[in-house]
Design a protein around this motif. Structure first.
Motif, mmCIF file in Angstrom:
data_model
loop_
_atom_site.group_PDB
_atom_site.id
_atom_site.type_symbol
_atom_site.label_atom_id
_atom_site.label_comp_id
_atom_site.label_asym_id
_atom_site.label_seq_id
_atom_site.Cartn_x
_atom_site.Cartn_y
_atom_site.Cartn_z
ATOM 1 N N THR A 73 -0.934 -5.335 11.284
ATOM 2 C CA THR A 73 -1.216 -6.609 11.938
ATOM 3 C C THR A 73 -1.923 -7.562 10.993
ATOM 4 N N ARG A 103 2.921 -7.727 12.541
ATOM 5 C CA ARG A 103 2.605 -8.267 13.859
ATOM 6 C C ARG A 103 1.469 -9.276 13.705
ATOM 7 N N LEU A 149 -1.517 -3.992 18.828
ATOM 8 C CA LEU A 149 -0.496 -4.331 17.843
ATOM 9 C C LEU A 149 -0.438 -3.391 16.653
#
Length: 221
Positions: free
Chosen positions: A3, A27, A76
């Motif tokens: 992420t 992400r 995430l």
């Protein structure tokens, strides 16, 4: 998949950086005070097949900031890249002779304690990954104090010192710390300081891992 967490999510650099890192396969966690703004950005990124979500927090509220980053990692995946670039409030920017000690409380909390809280939240995950990047974005007053915006100049200088110390302290752990100085305004279509150009620069700082301080363009004379 890891992420990228962006602290301070807006439609300019925030969206452009989220898009650049998102298209590279990360992400995207958008952390800001406004859930409405997050929803707009998330919708734009989702339409481009980027996995993005919003998380509401105030940089001046340590509890909400830590909770947002913890929630982002849980939802995430571990935060590999943290970009700290929220826009300072207008009342941080008084002339130096009009600035009182109390006037420095919020700018220092915003630009020094806020980054520290974020770093402390994501560092364990980066260490577990064995890699990470911490990106700090500041205006020119971080390196050349401007007496017209004393609170921000003082706070940005302190943030720069903290980030530079992190750069040295974390290098052996494969965690890269870098700062991007943007001397002027971020403007669509600008050669060196458009949101898209700056997003590319931030991505290159993450991948190339070359040095601490970078300039979007030369400081004006």
């Amino acid at each position: 998949m890891t992420t990228v967490a962006r602290i301070g999510a807006g439609p300019g650099l925030g969206l452009a950086a989220a898009r650049r890192f998102g298209t590279a396969g990360h992400r995207v966690a958008l952390v800001s005070r406004s859930a409405q703004h997050q929803d707009t950005l998330v919708a734009a990124l989702t339409a481009e097949n980027i996995d993005a979500r919003g998380f509401t927090a105030d940089v001046l509220d340590a509890t909400s900031l830590t909770a947002a980053l913890d929630e982002a990692a849980d939802a995430l995946g571990p935060v590999e890249i943290l970009q700290f670039s929220p826009v300072p409030r207008g009342d941080f920017m008084k002339p130096v002779l009009d600035t009182t000690p109390t006037d420095l409380d919020d700018p220092l909390a915003f630009s020094v304690k806020g980054p520290m809280i974020c770093v402390n939240a994501v560092l364990p995950g980066m260490r577990k990954l064995g890699r990470g990047t911490l990106l700090f974005v500041n205006g020119g007053s971080a390196v050349r104090p401007n007496p017209s915006v004393a609170g921000t100049s003082i706070a940005f200088a302190a943030e720069s010192a903290y980030a530079h110390m992190l750069h040295a302290a974390l290098a052996d752990e494969n965690i890269h710390v870098a700062q991007l100085i943007v001397p002027g305004a971020i403007r669509p279509g600008a050669e060196h300081s458009s949101p898209q150009v700056l997003a590319e620069r931030l991505y290159a700082m993450h991948t190339e891992r070359d040095g601490f301080r970078h300039y979007a363009e030369p400081m004006p004379a």
